[in-house]
Write an enzyme that holds these catalytic residues in place. Structure first.
Site, PDB file in Angstrom:
ATOM      1  CB  SER A 274      36.793  62.305  94.173  1.00 46.99           C
ATOM      2  OG  SER A 274      35.972  63.156  93.553  1.00 46.99           O
TER       3      SER A 274
ATOM      4  CE  LYS B 122      40.896  66.121  84.774  1.00 48.44           C
ATOM      5  NZ  LYS B 122      39.513  66.265  85.151  1.00 48.44           N
TER       6      LYS B 122
ATOM      7  N   GLY C 225      36.236  65.036  90.086  1.00 47.40           N
ATOM      8  CA  GLY C 225      36.401  66.719  90.479  1.00 47.40           C
ATOM      9  C   GLY C 225      35.374  67.013  91.257  1.00 47.40           C
TER      10      GLY C 225
ATOM     11  CD  GLU D 282      37.787  66.783  82.025  1.00 54.83           C
ATOM     12  OE1 GLU D 282      38.887  67.195  81.605  1.00 54.83           O
ATOM     13  OE2 GLU D 282      37.850  66.964  83.354  1.00 54.83           O
TER      14      GLU D 282
ATOM     15  CD  GLU E 169      39.579  58.429  84.611  1.00 52.84           C
ATOM     16  OE1 GLU E 169      40.723  58.527  85.058  1.00 52.84           O
ATOM     17  OE2 GLU E 169      39.256  59.087  83.522  1.00 52.84           O
TER      18      GLU E 169
ATOM     19  CG  HIS F 172      39.586  62.525  80.610  1.00 54.10           C
ATOM     20  ND1 HIS F 172      38.356  63.368  80.850  1.00 54.10           N
ATOM     21  CD2 HIS F 172      40.266  62.220  81.424  1.00 54.10           C
ATOM     22  CE1 HIS F 172      38.680  63.749  82.080  1.00 54.10           C
ATOM     23  NE2 HIS F 172      39.816  62.955  82.510  1.00 54.10           N
TER      24      HIS F 172
ATOM     25  CG  ASN G  40      44.454  64.146  83.186  1.00 52.89           C
ATOM     26  OD1 ASN G  40      44.981  65.039  82.634  1.00 52.89           O
ATOM     27  ND2 ASN G  40      43.179  63.910  82.566  1.00 52.89           N
TER      28      ASN G  40
END
Length: 283
Positions: free
Chosen positions: A266, A66, A226, A150, A220, A148, A64
């Site tokens: 990660s 992003k 991250g 986010e 995830e 996702h 991804n």
């Protein structure tokens, strides 16, 4: 898969704005796509998830990117992937930003799937700023991520995400549906409560079991995206196994056996092998 380095091991979602995209998933992230390819043979296979039903689950590695990239940087990544050694034993995909989708699909080798980072719940209409599954298919794309973390953080509900997944699957697009808990949820012992609540959005709208042949799930954990923190292979396997058992009880044995569940958070070239060797981790 949520690293922010573009590693292509699992669904990595890197959050580094390094213009090398982000590793797939969210994840996608410990190791950059560039580094991932340089480290060895990548998997390939431009085949929809539906084609996998009834056979061994083929691992999938998805990056991804992003909100990262420029035309010049995308060209570098595409050139790297075009020159990489690809094996049919693993399916590889990338999810560039929306403005680069057509460029990537036109220039990237066909063995590597190209998908969007999100899509809308309907076709054409007065939906400013949205992109439909129909449009993605018209560009020759193979998949789309939905759900996702986010986007959930910006207010997308599990019900809305389920509608997006159902529409895209009904059009024949492979859907990578994300689930995952926050650190507080894990510390409170609520991981599976959160994940099954998110899964309800998919179950409520993917009522025709045939649509699940177009679904790939990506676990995830938000606390690992991250951050450099990764669930251990044992922790990830525990959740993947419980999720597969939940699917068996709430959807069907066939879907539980066939659906691929990716790990994102990660992911790097150092930990990807240990993760994917677990029986319920498929990329």
């Amino acid at each position: 898969d949520d690293d922010d380095d573009d590693d292509e091991h699992g669904d990595d979602d890197d959050d580094d704005d390094d213009e090398h995209g982000d590793d797939v998933d969210e994840d996608e992230h410990g190791d950059s796509a560039q580094g991932g390819a340089a480290s060895g043979v990548l998997g390939g296979g431009r085949r929809a998830a539906g084609a996998m039903a009834g056979v061994a689950r083929i691992p999938m590695v998805c990056g991804n990117w992003k909100l990262n990239g420029s035309r010049s940087m995308v060209k570098q990544l595409v050139d790297m992937l075009n020159g990489a050694s690809i094996t049919e034993a693993v399916q590889v995909g990338v999810a560039p930003s929306a403005v680069h989708l057509d460029m990537v699909r036109q220039s990237l080798r066909s063995e590597v799937m190209v998908g969007a980072q999100d899509c809308w719940l309907a076709g054409s209409g007065a939906h400013t700023g949205e992109t439909s599954a129909d449009m993605l298919l018209d560009l020759g794309l193979e998949f789309s991520i939905v759900g996702h973390s986010e986007r959930r953080e910006r207010g997308e509900t599990s019900d809305l995400i389920g509608q997006k997944a159902a529409y895209a699957a009904s059009k024949g697009l492979t859907v990578v549906g994300c689930v995952g808990e926050k650190l507080g949820d894990r510390e409170d012992g609520q991981t599976m409560d959160v994940i099954t609540s998110q899964m309800k959005g998919y179950v409520d709208h993917l009522k025709d079991e045939k649509l699940w042949s177009s679904m790939v799930l990506a676990y995830e954990p938000v606390w690992a995206i991250g951050t450099g923190k990764t669930a251990s292979p044992e922790q990830a396997q525990e959740i993947h196994g419980e999720l597969r058992e939940w699917i068996k009880k709430n959807i069907s044995d066939n879907v539980a056996n066939d659906i691929r569940i990716l790990y994102g958070g990660s992911v790097t070239e150092d930990n990807c092998d240990a993760l994917v060797k677990k029986p319920d981790i498929d990329g």
